[in-house]
Write a protein that holds these residues in place. Structure first.
Motif, PDB file in Angstrom:
ATOM      1  N   GLY A 265       0.813  -1.217   0.000  1.00 20.70           N
ATOM      2  CA  GLY A 265       0.000   0.000   0.000  1.00 20.70           C
ATOM      3  C   GLY A 265       0.841   1.259   0.000  1.00 20.70           C
ATOM      4  N   SER A 266       0.262   2.342  -0.529  1.00 23.56           N
ATOM      5  CA  SER A 266       1.006   3.580  -0.680  1.00 23.56           C
ATOM      6  C   SER A 266       0.033   4.715  -0.960  1.00 23.56           C
ATOM      7  CB  SER A 266       1.992   3.433  -1.852  1.00 23.56           C
ATOM      8  OG  SER A 266       2.777   4.584  -2.043  1.00 23.56           O
ATOM      9  N   VAL A 267       0.331   5.925  -0.460  1.00 23.77           N
ATOM     10  CA  VAL A 267      -0.509   7.087  -0.765  1.00 23.77           C
ATOM     11  C   VAL A 267       0.120   7.968  -1.840  1.00 23.77           C
ATOM     12  CG1 VAL A 267      -1.626   7.120   1.499  1.00 23.77           C
ATOM     13  CG2 VAL A 267       0.483   8.436   1.145  1.00 23.77           C
ATOM     14  N   ASN A 268       1.371   7.723  -2.201  1.00 19.03           N
ATOM     15  CA  ASN A 268       2.023   8.354  -3.355  1.00 19.03           C
ATOM     16  C   ASN A 268       1.908   9.879  -3.352  1.00 19.03           C
ATOM     17  OD1 ASN A 268       2.586   5.695  -4.706  1.00 19.03           O
ATOM     18  ND2 ASN A 268       0.351   5.612  -4.619  1.00 19.03           N
ATOM     19  N   PRO A 269       2.536  10.551  -2.387  1.00 20.94           N
ATOM     20  CA  PRO A 269       2.357  12.003  -2.260  1.00 20.94           C
ATOM     21  C   PRO A 269       2.836  12.778  -3.491  1.00 20.94           C
ATOM     22  CG  PRO A 269       4.212  11.245  -0.939  1.00 20.94           C
ATOM     23  CD  PRO A 269       3.490  10.030  -1.388  1.00 20.94           C
ATOM     24  N   MET A 270       2.111  13.841  -3.791  1.00 24.48           N
ATOM     25  CA  MET A 270       2.460  14.728  -4.908  1.00 24.48           C
ATOM     26  C   MET A 270       2.738  16.116  -4.347  1.00 24.48           C
ATOM     27  SD  MET A 270       0.185  15.695  -8.285  1.00 24.48           S
ATOM     28  CE  MET A 270      -0.921  16.839  -7.453  1.00 24.48           C
ATOM     29  N   PHE A 271       3.925  16.633  -4.620  1.00 24.83           N
ATOM     30  CA  PHE A 271       4.342  17.941  -4.105  1.00 24.83           C
ATOM     31  C   PHE A 271       4.222  18.968  -5.235  1.00 24.83           C
ATOM     32  CE2 PHE A 271       6.240  14.686  -1.549  1.00 24.83           C
ATOM     33  CZ  PHE A 271       6.178  15.170  -0.260  1.00 24.83           C
ATOM     34  N   VAL A 272       3.339  19.932  -5.049  1.00 21.96           N
ATOM     35  CA  VAL A 272       3.145  20.993  -6.044  1.00 21.96           C
ATOM     36  C   VAL A 272       4.004  22.174  -5.615  1.00 21.96           C
ATOM     37  CG1 VAL A 272       1.479  22.415  -7.270  1.00 21.96           C
ATOM     38  CG2 VAL A 272       0.798  20.161  -6.407  1.00 21.96           C
ATOM     39  N   LEU A 273       5.107  22.382  -6.282  1.00 19.29           N
ATOM     40  CA  LEU A 273       6.056  23.416  -5.883  1.00 19.29           C
ATOM     41  C   LEU A 273       5.552  24.807  -6.285  1.00 19.29           C
ATOM     42  CD1 LEU A 273       7.597  20.831  -5.369  1.00 19.29           C
ATOM     43  CD2 LEU A 273       9.658  21.890  -6.328  1.00 19.29           C
ATOM     44  N   PRO A 274       6.009  25.866  -5.604  1.00 22.20           N
ATOM     45  CA  PRO A 274       5.359  27.185  -5.709  1.00 22.20           C
ATOM     46  C   PRO A 274       5.276  27.758  -7.111  1.00 22.20           C
ATOM     47  CG  PRO A 274       6.754  27.111  -3.776  1.00 22.20           C
ATOM     48  CD  PRO A 274       6.998  25.834  -4.514  1.00 22.20           C
ATOM     49  N   GLN A 275       6.360  27.720  -7.876  1.00 26.54           N
ATOM     50  CA  GLN A 275       6.317  28.340  -9.204  1.00 26.54           C
ATOM     51  C   GLN A 275       5.409  27.567 -10.152  1.00 26.54           C
ATOM     52  OE1 GLN A 275       7.559  31.375  -9.717  1.00 26.54           O
ATOM     53  NE2 GLN A 275       8.079  31.242  -7.535  1.00 26.54           N
ATOM     54  N   ALA A 276       5.399  26.255 -10.030  1.00 26.64           N
ATOM     55  CA  ALA A 276       4.479  25.463 -10.841  1.00 26.64           C
ATOM     56  C   ALA A 276       3.036  25.763 -10.459  1.00 26.64           C
ATOM     57  CB  ALA A 276       4.769  23.974 -10.658  1.00 26.64           C
ATOM     58  N   ALA A 277       2.783  25.924  -9.162  1.00 31.15           N
ATOM     59  CA  ALA A 277       1.431  26.259  -8.712  1.00 31.15           C
ATOM     60  C   ALA A 277       0.999  27.618  -9.248  1.00 31.15           C
ATOM     61  CB  ALA A 277       1.368  26.244  -7.191  1.00 31.15           C
ATOM     62  N   ALA A 278       1.918  28.585  -9.263  1.00 25.95           N
ATOM     63  CA  ALA A 278       1.592  29.921  -9.753  1.00 25.95           C
ATOM     64  C   ALA A 278       1.331  29.917 -11.256  1.00 25.95           C
ATOM     65  CB  ALA A 278       2.722  30.894  -9.422  1.00 25.95           C
ATOM     66  N   ALA A 279       2.114  29.131 -11.986  1.00 25.29           N
ATOM     67  CA  ALA A 279       2.017  29.137 -13.440  1.00 25.29           C
ATOM     68  C   ALA A 279       0.856  28.298 -13.964  1.00 25.29           C
ATOM     69  CB  ALA A 279       3.332  28.642 -14.050  1.00 25.29           C
ATOM     70  N   ARG A 280       0.533  27.204 -13.280  1.00 31.44           N
ATOM     71  CA  ARG A 280      -0.453  26.263 -13.838  1.00 31.44           C
ATOM     72  C   ARG A 280      -1.175  25.472 -12.744  1.00 31.44           C
ATOM     73  NH1 ARG A 280       2.965  21.501 -14.500  1.00 31.44           N
ATOM     74  NH2 ARG A 280       5.119  22.142 -14.065  1.00 31.44           N
ATOM     75  N   GLY A 281      -1.490  26.160 -11.642  1.00 33.72           N
ATOM     76  CA  GLY A 281      -2.139  25.488 -10.531  1.00 33.72           C
ATOM     77  C   GLY A 281      -3.461  24.847 -10.913  1.00 33.72           C
ATOM     78  N   ALA A 282      -4.305  25.583 -11.672  1.00 31.75           N
ATOM     79  CA  ALA A 282      -5.604  25.040 -12.068  1.00 31.75           C
ATOM     80  C   ALA A 282      -5.430  23.827 -12.983  1.00 31.75           C
ATOM     81  CB  ALA A 282      -6.428  26.116 -12.762  1.00 31.75           C
ATOM     82  N   GLU A 283      -4.478  23.908 -13.910  1.00 30.87           N
ATOM     83  CA  GLU A 283      -4.215  22.778 -14.811  1.00 30.87           C
ATOM     84  C   GLU A 283      -3.768  21.553 -14.027  1.00 30.87           C
ATOM     85  OE1 GLU A 283      -0.823  21.556 -18.119  1.00 30.87           O
ATOM     86  OE2 GLU A 283      -1.250  23.680 -17.753  1.00 30.87           O
ATOM     87  N   LEU A 284      -2.908  21.753 -13.037  1.00 33.31           N
ATOM     88  CA  LEU A 284      -2.439  20.633 -12.218  1.00 33.31           C
ATOM     89  C   LEU A 284      -3.566  20.051 -11.373  1.00 33.31           C
ATOM     90  CD1 LEU A 284       1.035  22.049 -11.100  1.00 33.31           C
ATOM     91  CD2 LEU A 284       0.611  20.136 -12.661  1.00 33.31           C
ATOM     92  N   GLY A 285      -4.452  20.915 -10.868  1.00 34.51           N
ATOM     93  CA  GLY A 285      -5.583  20.413 -10.089  1.00 34.51           C
ATOM     94  C   GLY A 285      -6.495  19.537 -10.923  1.00 34.51           C
ATOM     95  N   ALA A 286      -6.756  19.955 -12.150  1.00 30.88           N
ATOM     96  CA  ALA A 286      -7.605  19.152 -13.030  1.00 30.88           C
ATOM     97  C   ALA A 286      -6.923  17.832 -13.391  1.00 30.88           C
ATOM     98  CB  ALA A 286      -7.919  19.949 -14.298  1.00 30.88           C
ATOM     99  N   GLY A 287      -5.616  17.886 -13.639  1.00 38.12           N
ATOM    100  CA  GLY A 287      -4.883  16.655 -13.954  1.00 38.12           C
ATOM    101  C   GLY A 287      -4.855  15.691 -12.785  1.00 38.12           C
ATOM    102  N   TRP A 288      -4.709  16.253 -11.594  1.00 37.79           N
ATOM    103  CA  TRP A 288      -4.715  15.403 -10.388  1.00 37.79           C
ATOM    104  C   TRP A 288      -6.060  14.706 -10.233  1.00 37.79           C
ATOM    105  CZ3 TRP A 288      -6.310  16.902  -4.968  1.00 37.79           C
ATOM    106  CH2 TRP A 288      -5.899  15.934  -4.025  1.00 37.79           C
TER     107      TRP A 288
END
Length: 506
Positions: A265-288
């Motif tokens: 078993g594993s929860v496989n954490p995903m770290f959204v780093l600040p500049q990526a969040a600023a540039a494409r946070g909504a896109e990453l949220g939809a992909g997640w």
């Protein structure tokens, strides 16, 4: 023509019935009756595997490659029937089963070509130095040899790729180890038809039928009998932490302890780093959201936890993730028990201190719909239960105060199969600080993607520190997985007439 299971075990090529019976619980269609396993059947299968081992271990790489290819051919010949029964039992779409069958036959063929190349043998030769002073050196040769009969437990979430002819079985057969498979009760008909393909391949090549047996159903005593049988020399397992840990402890407590290669078993954490969040946070949220709900969240690499710095960029990420999850309709889970465990897990998360529910759904019966929660890093760090896997399409967002707290939170995770960095070029310094932590935590670290696809190739690692798996030095996917069922043997001053052919020809 519709496939109707005969409901019997395969013990060394023979179909065998048993008095005790059980019924499948398909997502759709008719239920079928099957013979239930017993310790007596386990003993018979292990005895046959033990008897077949010396001959199978002595086969050439070409002969074992031919067997792997033949199994793939026999599965392809049963393609439509496999898809039909597999989809009915599991509720997985036909396209998913077709793709998984392609992955299963593909890895069989990959292992065939890999062992033909011979590199996996890790052959070494230190020639004799009779005149060396002060002492001469003997002639020393080393290569990897098969360990013996292997027990394989079929997984629930991959009825083909991690089941009867899946990665563990393919790796063991490639190494030269007979296999006794304990089929998973969630898909006994699928297990049976794939077992039939393996039996047919052995028969077609005139190989010892004891190389493969399949035992279906039965209570926990059947699994315990399998891992404690003295003729079994290693175990491959994919399943729950509780069940896997119990079998692991049995393997360790045997008079002759054996390796237990468990994925737990594993929860496989995903770290959204600040500049990526600023540039494409909504896109990453939809992909997640798309990754979370793939296969109803029933992948062992499902990225269940997202870590992001609190603020407007986190708000955009969460909003997009929530919208993406809302658009996903309820889907059928693999078993009623998994659906119930998913609801229990969602309830446990929702009751955690400081946890905020962002998306709740009504899940009934075998149907699962997404949940989304968020919590501050401070509250998350004080509640270890929030770091435990919930098997299904559930996401938890952890908001950290800053980059330093993101590194602190990363260090708190237990062993994982994967860890993901969503990052841009300006995030390199933070990525550099996180990477040593993630390397110690996970078997696979990836950037700017989602971990739910596991490539079957030479360089893949599918494993990690406990509790992701019970052996951090192993993988259950990729050609390196063969090493789990091999051990090194050194041959000192043996005449060439006694050496394995692979050592003479190096």
């Amino acid at each position: 023509m519709t496939f109707i299971p005969h409901g019997e075990h395969f013990i060394a090529g023979r179909r065998m019935a048993a008095e005790e019976r059980f019924y499948s619980a398909p997502a759709t269609g008719a239920s079928h009756e099957f013979s239930a396993g017993s310790p007596e059947l386990v003993a018979e299968a292990c005895l046959a595997a033990h008897a077949a081992f010396p001959g199978f271990a002595a086969t050439t790489r070409a002969q074992r490659a031919a067997l792997l290819e033949a199994i793939a051919d026999e599965m392809d010949a049963r393609a439509d029937a496999i898809t039909e029964i597999g989809s009915a039992e599991t509720g997985l779409p036909a396209a998913r089963l077709q793709g998984e069958r392609g992955r299963t036959t593909g890895q069989l063929r990959l292992f065939a070509s890999h062992i033909l190349a011979g590199d996996y043998l890790d052959r070494r030769h230190d020639e004799a130095l009779p005149d060396r002073q002060p002492l001469p050196r003997p002639d020393l040769r080393m290569m990897q040899r098969p360990v013996g009969p292997v027990a394989v437990f079929g997984a629930s979430n991959f009825p083909l790729a991690f089941s009867v002819a899946g990665g563990d079985t393919a790796a063991a057969l490639a190494a030269g180890c007979p296999v006794v498979v304990k089929g998973h009760g969630a898909h006994p008909g699928t297990s049976e038809i794939v077992g039939d393909a393996i039996v047919a391949a052995l028969d077609k090549l005139g190989m010892d039928a004891g190389i493969f047996s399949l035992i279906q159903g039965g209570n926990r005593a059947v699994g315990a009998a399998l891992v404690t049988d003295p003729r079994i020399k290693a175990v491959g397992f994919t399943g729950s932490l509780g069940g896997g840990r119990a079998l692991y402890d049995l393997c360790a407590s045997r008079p002759e302890p054996i390796p237990f290669y468990g994925e737990l078993g594993s929860v496989n954490p995903m770290f959204v780093l600040p500049q990526a969040a600023a540039a494409r946070g909504a896109e990453l949220g939809a992909g997640w959201a798309g990754s979370l709900t793939m296969g109803v969240g029933q992948f062992c690499t499902n990225p269940g936890i997202a870590i992001i710095v609190d603020g407007p960029d986190a708000d955009a990420f969460v909003s997009a993730a929530s919208e993406g999850l809302k658009a996903v309709a309820g889907q059928t889970m693999l078993t009623d028990g998994m659906a119930e465990a998913y609801r229990d897990g969602a309830r446990r998360v929702s009751e955690g201190a400081g946890v905020k529910s962002l998306l709740t759904t009504a899940c009934e019966g075998r149907t699962a719909a997404p949940y989304l929660f968020e919590v501050s890093a401070s509250d998350w760090l004080t509640n270890e239960e929030l770091s435990e896997e919930v098997f299904g399409p559930l996401g938890l967002v952890v908001r950290v105060k800053d980059a330093a707290q993101m590194v602190e939170l990363a260090a708190s995770f237990k062993g994982q199969l994967t860890a993901t960095l969503q990052m841009d070029d300006a995030d390199i310094d933070l990525g550099r600080a996180l990477l040593p932590v993630l390397e110690r935590m996970a078997g696979r670290v990836l950037a700017n993607g989602f971990p739910t696809g596991v490539e079957v190739c030479d360089s893949m690692v599918h494993g990690g520190p406990y509790p992701a798996s019970t052996n951090f030095g192993a993988t259950s996917v990729g050609t390196m997985s063969i090493r789990r069922f091999l051990r090194p043997v050194c041959y000192q001053n043996l005449p060439e007439a006694l050496l394995p052919a692979d050592l003479v020809s190096m």
